[in-house]
Design an enzyme around this catalytic site. Structure first.
Site, PDB file in Angstrom:
ATOM      1  N   SER A  47       4.074   2.300   8.494  1.00 37.09           N
ATOM      2  CA  SER A  47       3.756   1.128   7.028  1.00 37.09           C
ATOM      3  C   SER A  47       5.251   1.115   6.646  1.00 37.09           C
ATOM      4  CB  SER A  47       3.277   1.929   6.621  1.00 37.09           C
ATOM      5  OG  SER A  47       1.237   1.017   6.606  1.00 37.09           O
ATOM      6  N   ASP A 105       1.067  -7.838   2.110  1.00 34.90           N
ATOM      7  CA  ASP A 105       1.223  -6.762   1.830  1.00 34.90           C
ATOM      8  C   ASP A 105       2.935  -6.000   1.377  1.00 34.90           C
ATOM      9  OD1 ASP A 105       1.187  -3.742   1.969  1.00 34.90           O
ATOM     10  OD2 ASP A 105      -0.603  -3.660   3.494  1.00 34.90           O
ATOM     11  N   HIS A 164       0.894  -1.010   0.148  1.00 28.51           N
ATOM     12  CA  HIS A 164       0.021   0.349   0.185  1.00 28.51           C
ATOM     13  C   HIS A 164       0.991   1.370  -0.310  1.00 28.51           C
ATOM     14  CE1 HIS A 164       0.405   0.107   4.174  1.00 28.51           C
ATOM     15  NE2 HIS A 164      -0.290   0.965   4.255  1.00 28.51           N
TER      16      HIS A 164
HETATM   17  N1  ARG Z   1      -4.506   0.931   7.601  1.00 29.77           N
HETATM   18  C1  ARG Z   1      -3.206   0.515   6.912  1.00 29.77           C
HETATM   19  C2  ARG Z   1      -2.690   2.054   7.258  1.00 29.77           C
HETATM   20  O1  ARG Z   1      -3.160   2.842   8.153  1.00 29.77           O
HETATM   21  C3  ARG Z   1      -2.810  -0.026   5.143  1.00 29.77           C
HETATM   22  C4  ARG Z   1      -3.740   1.084   4.577  1.00 29.77           C
HETATM   23  C5  ARG Z   1      -4.162   0.612   3.148  1.00 29.77           C
HETATM   24  N2  ARG Z   1      -5.260   1.164   2.610  1.00 29.77           N
HETATM   25  C6  ARG Z   1      -6.563   0.113   2.676  1.00 29.77           C
HETATM   26  N3  ARG Z   1      -7.804   1.088   2.161  1.00 29.77           N
HETATM   27  N4  ARG Z   1      -6.394  -0.730   2.205  1.00 29.77           N
HETATM   28  O2  ARG Z   1      -2.172   2.559   6.673  1.00 29.77           O
HETATM   29  N1  GLU Z   2      -0.746   1.023   7.525  1.00 29.66           N
HETATM   30  C1  GLU Z   2      -0.720   2.362   8.540  1.00 29.66           C
HETATM   31  C2  GLU Z   2       0.686   3.318   7.438  1.00 29.66           C
HETATM   32  O1  GLU Z   2       0.554   3.594   6.353  1.00 29.66           O
HETATM   33  C3  GLU Z   2      -0.386   2.077   9.385  1.00 29.66           C
HETATM   34  C4  GLU Z   2      -1.108   1.137  10.496  1.00 29.66           C
HETATM   35  C5  GLU Z   2      -1.450   2.583  11.909  1.00 29.66           C
HETATM   36  O2  GLU Z   2      -1.900   3.892  11.615  1.00 29.66           O
HETATM   37  O3  GLU Z   2      -0.269   1.593  12.721  1.00 29.66           O
HETATM   38  O4  GLU Z   2       1.132   4.215   8.060  1.00 29.66           O
END
Ligand code: ARG
Ligand code: GLU
Length: 719
Positions: A654, A222, A86
């Site tokens: 991430s 991922d 991502h």
């Molecule tokens: N939640 C993760 C982070 O904050 C992964 C985001 C990937 N985006 C998604 N919509 N699946 O960034």
């Molecule tokens: N998916 C998140 C990122 O893009 C990390 C998840 C979080 O916020 O801990 O940094």
């Protein structure tokens, strides 16, 4: 009497002990003094100097800020960089077309000449960091007003960073810490030729999609792989065919030993933003007003996008990255509200504030500085939350209309033309508008945007008082009897902001044709909303923001002065940090326990050929059926996909490397659990888990699935 003492003791224990186990995002240069012994007692075999050093190569030399908002780690002496799928999503999407869809199919360069360049993508190393508080605050006094203080500070920052940049090849930036009580400088080296080496198909890299996003148990592969290129002197350079793979100062060894329950883990990366020291008044506004409003607005936008993306492959590809971005924080905010409620965060904050107030009241020097803090917070937030709501509806709602947002990028230039100002800036701005045009239209579908326009205007009209609405709303009421779809139909049938051909023509002759735009209905909609916001909201909002910033700075100082029984880590601010904790499962709700790891078996259990997000590719299925896991299997012969741990992380982490106690890579951080998303505001060791892709799954996909095993030859694999 006895009872009250017992009560007070319990109360104190509860609220005083506010730094919860495993909480904290620590500054690498302070690990030695603040954390080293604690980390070692929990299983770290390295010294603080092995993690961060300016004298020898250390782990920090293999951790980069990837693009604007992610982290990456260097896993070969030829500049191979591992991050999340991502995080590379925008680049993978940019190389994708309907005919050659790298998002869906994945991509693997089978040698260096096949790697794909990515204009604008950077990877930044931290060369060193330095506490520059004394230099930055030199000459700043308590009786300066905000403007004077900012001016003085910015001057000092300018001088200090210039000292570095003019005497070395490095970049530098300085950021405030602890709400401006301290300042640190970061000296950086930024590489500008970063090429795409490999990405799994979305059926692996985004498996579970938005349904599983922010969720544990998780089965998303991922990851994506890039390579940093440098010039012949191993220095940053713009893309050139003559560039060579970068030779890093440190290469992270990759471990096949995996992670077991209670193992020490450490996350090294660039967490974006947390606000752990807010007052209860701020937390109240966020959890009861701002988050719920933003969730509601995004829900509507997402529903419309989803419908249109399902109806057309072209729209699906155009909006995939936008959708992911919107969905991501929509879900996060919803989780944050839930988590804060479950944690009883508001009452915890209030109890802490009471205790703080008691300390203040019993100390004359403190009284002078801090006695009015909370009444001031209360007063300011009463006004602030009214403006903040209008701001949320403007930013998330009105500017969620893409054509309006696009028209806003013309605003300054058109204003200058109307005023007859022909400065050099004007020419530059026009060039920029021309340069930005193709990217806007590549991913834009006017029919979808029209629906969003109608829905957003309707939401604003239903949720803001009439007096808070832009003039255009009265017109819609009058001319269209409040029918926002009709209004949107008329706007989108007449505007030229939605036509690439017409906008190119306009931009080629903006000096004259800007007059056409002045009457354009999208322009008028933008102007009306913009004027309202900039007249009625922004000035007061900014003034209150500054007042609250000062209160926060004072409160933070007070906490560190008076509540001395804990170590304070600074809030995340996109600078390099270390978090450490343990591999651990958790109890998400009554009667349920989640194990700390997932396997390919679980991925197959989630398979659903009818739902895009849960399609399993035949090749992966085949490897599963043959149990062809090779050296990547765990001790039970299973293939682990992900694990979770108690490291305190946030957005920006991430792609961060997750280390074992020996400083070897065991995984790549990619998410947090939904029940733990409130950790940006309040951490809870029982509920907060970071989600990590097991590096054995990454290697398995590269080697067995993609047949790009040649990449493993570059790595230092520890068996
Ligand atoms: N939640 C993760 C982070 O904050 C992964 C985001 C990937 N985006 C998604 N919509 N699946 O960034
Ligand atoms: N998916 C998140 C990122 O893009 C990390 C998840 C979080 O916020 O801990 O940094």
């Amino acid at each position: 009497m006895k009872k009250t003492i017992l009560f007070l003791l319990a109360f104190n224990f509860f609220t005083l002990n506010i730094l919860r186990a495993d909480e904290g995002m620590w500054l690498p240069m302070l690990l030695k003094s603040l954390n080293e012994s604690d980390m070692q007692s929990k299983g770290l075999k390295l010294s603080a100097e092995d993690i961060y050093s300016i004298n020898k190569s250390s782990l920090k030399d293999a951790v980069v800020q990837f693009g604007g908002g992610c982290t990456g780690e260097i896993i070969s002496d030829k500049g191979l960089l591992l991050t999340n799928h991502h995080c590379g999503y925008g680049q993978i999407q940019a190389h994708s077309t309907v005919e050659n869809d790298l998002l869906t199919n994945g991509f693997w360069a089978m040698n260096q000449s096949q790697e794909l360049s990515n204009p604008g993508l950077t990877a930044t190393f931290i060369v060193r960091m330095e506490d520059v508080t004394a230099k930055v605050l030199n000459g700043v006094t308590d009786n300066m007003n905000d403007a004077e203080r900012d001016k003085k500070i910015n001057e000092a920052i300018g001088v200090l960073t210039k000292e570095v940049t003019s005497s070395s090849k490095f970049g530098a930036f300085i950021r405030p810490f602890y709400y401006g009580n301290e300042y640190y400088m970061f000296v950086t080296e930024t590489f500008r030729d970063v090429r795409l080496v490999g990405a799994p198909p979305s059926s692996i890299g985004k498996f579970g999609g938005d349904t599983d996003n922010w969720m544990w148990p998780r089965h998303t592969g991922d990851f994506s792989i890039f390579r940093i290129y440098a010039n012949k002197n191993n220095e940053p350079a713009d893309y050139s065919a003559d560039n060579v793979p970068y030779k890093p100062k440190h290469v992270i060894p990759v471990s096949l030993k995996g992670a077991e329950e209670n193992d020490f883990t450490m996350v090294y990366g660039f967490p974006g933003r947390t606000t752990e020291y807010l007052s209860s008044y701020a937390v109240n506004m966020i959890m009861n007003e701002s988050d719920p409003a933003k969730v509601k607005i995004r829900e509507t936008r997402l529903r419309i996008l989803d419908e249109d993306m399902k109806g057309s492959d072209k729209v699906r590809i155009q909006y995939s990255a936008k959708y992911a971005g919107l969905a991501n924080y929509w879900k996060k905010w919803a989780g944050e509200v839930n988590g804060l409620k479950k944690l009883d965060a508001l009452n915890k904050k209030k109890a802490f504030e009471q205790e703080f107030q008691q300390k203040v009241n019993s100390d004359n020097a403190a009284k002078e500085k801090y006695s009015n803090l909370f009444s001031d917070f209360e007063k300011n937030y009463a006004q602030y939350s009214i403006l903040n709501k209008q701001r949320d509806y403007y930013v998330e709602g009105i500017l969620g209309i893409e054509a309006v947002n696009y028209a806003l990028t013309f605003n300054e230039t058109i204003d200058a033309l109307v005023a007859g100002k022909t400065t050099t800036d004007l020419a530059k701005n026009i060039e920029k508008l021309k340069a930005d045009l193709p990217a806007f239209f590549k991913d834009y579908n006017a029919a979808t945007d029209e629906k969003i326009c109608a829905a957003m205007l309707k939401m604003v009209s239903e949720n803001l008082d009439k007096s808070q609405q832009a003039d255009v709303f009265a017109e819609i009421e009058k001319k269209h009897k409040g029918d926002f779809s009709k209004f949107a139909r008329e706007v989108y049938s007449k505007t030229i902001f939605t036509s690439e051909v017409k906008m190119i023509a306009v931009l080629n002759d903006l000096g004259k044709s800007y007059k056409k735009l002045l009457k354009d209905p999208v322009y008028l909609l933008m102007k009306s909303s913009y004027n309202k916001f900039y007249k009625d909201v922004r000035p007061d909002y900014n003034a209150l923001d500054a007042k609250i910033a000062l209160l926060n700075r004072t409160y933070m100082k007070g906490m560190r002065e008076l509540m001395t029984n804990k170590k304070y880590y600074p809030d995340a601010n996109s600078t390099l940090r270390v978090a450490y904790g343990k591999v651990k499962g958790y109890n998400p709700k009554d009667g349920v326990f989640y194990n700390y790891y997932t396997t390919l078996n679980g991925l197959i259990e989630k398979e659903n050929p009818l739902v895009d997000e849960f399609i399993v590719s035949p090749k992966l299925k085949d490897l599963y059926l043959k149990k062809d896991y090779g050296q990547y299997a765990d001790k039970n012969g299973e293939l682990r996909v992900a694990f979770c741990a108690s490291n305190h992380t946030t957005g920006g982490n991430s792609g961060s490397p997750v280390f074992n106690g020996e400083g070897q890579l065991i995984g790549t951080n990619f998410d947090r659990n939904w029940e733990g998303t409130m950790s940006d505001i309040m951490y809870n060791p029982d509920q907060v888990r970071n989600i990590v892709l097991d590096v054995r799954y990454t290697l398995f996909v590269i080697d067995k699935y993609a047949g790009a095993g040649y990449l493993l030859n570059e790595m230092k694999i520890v068996k």
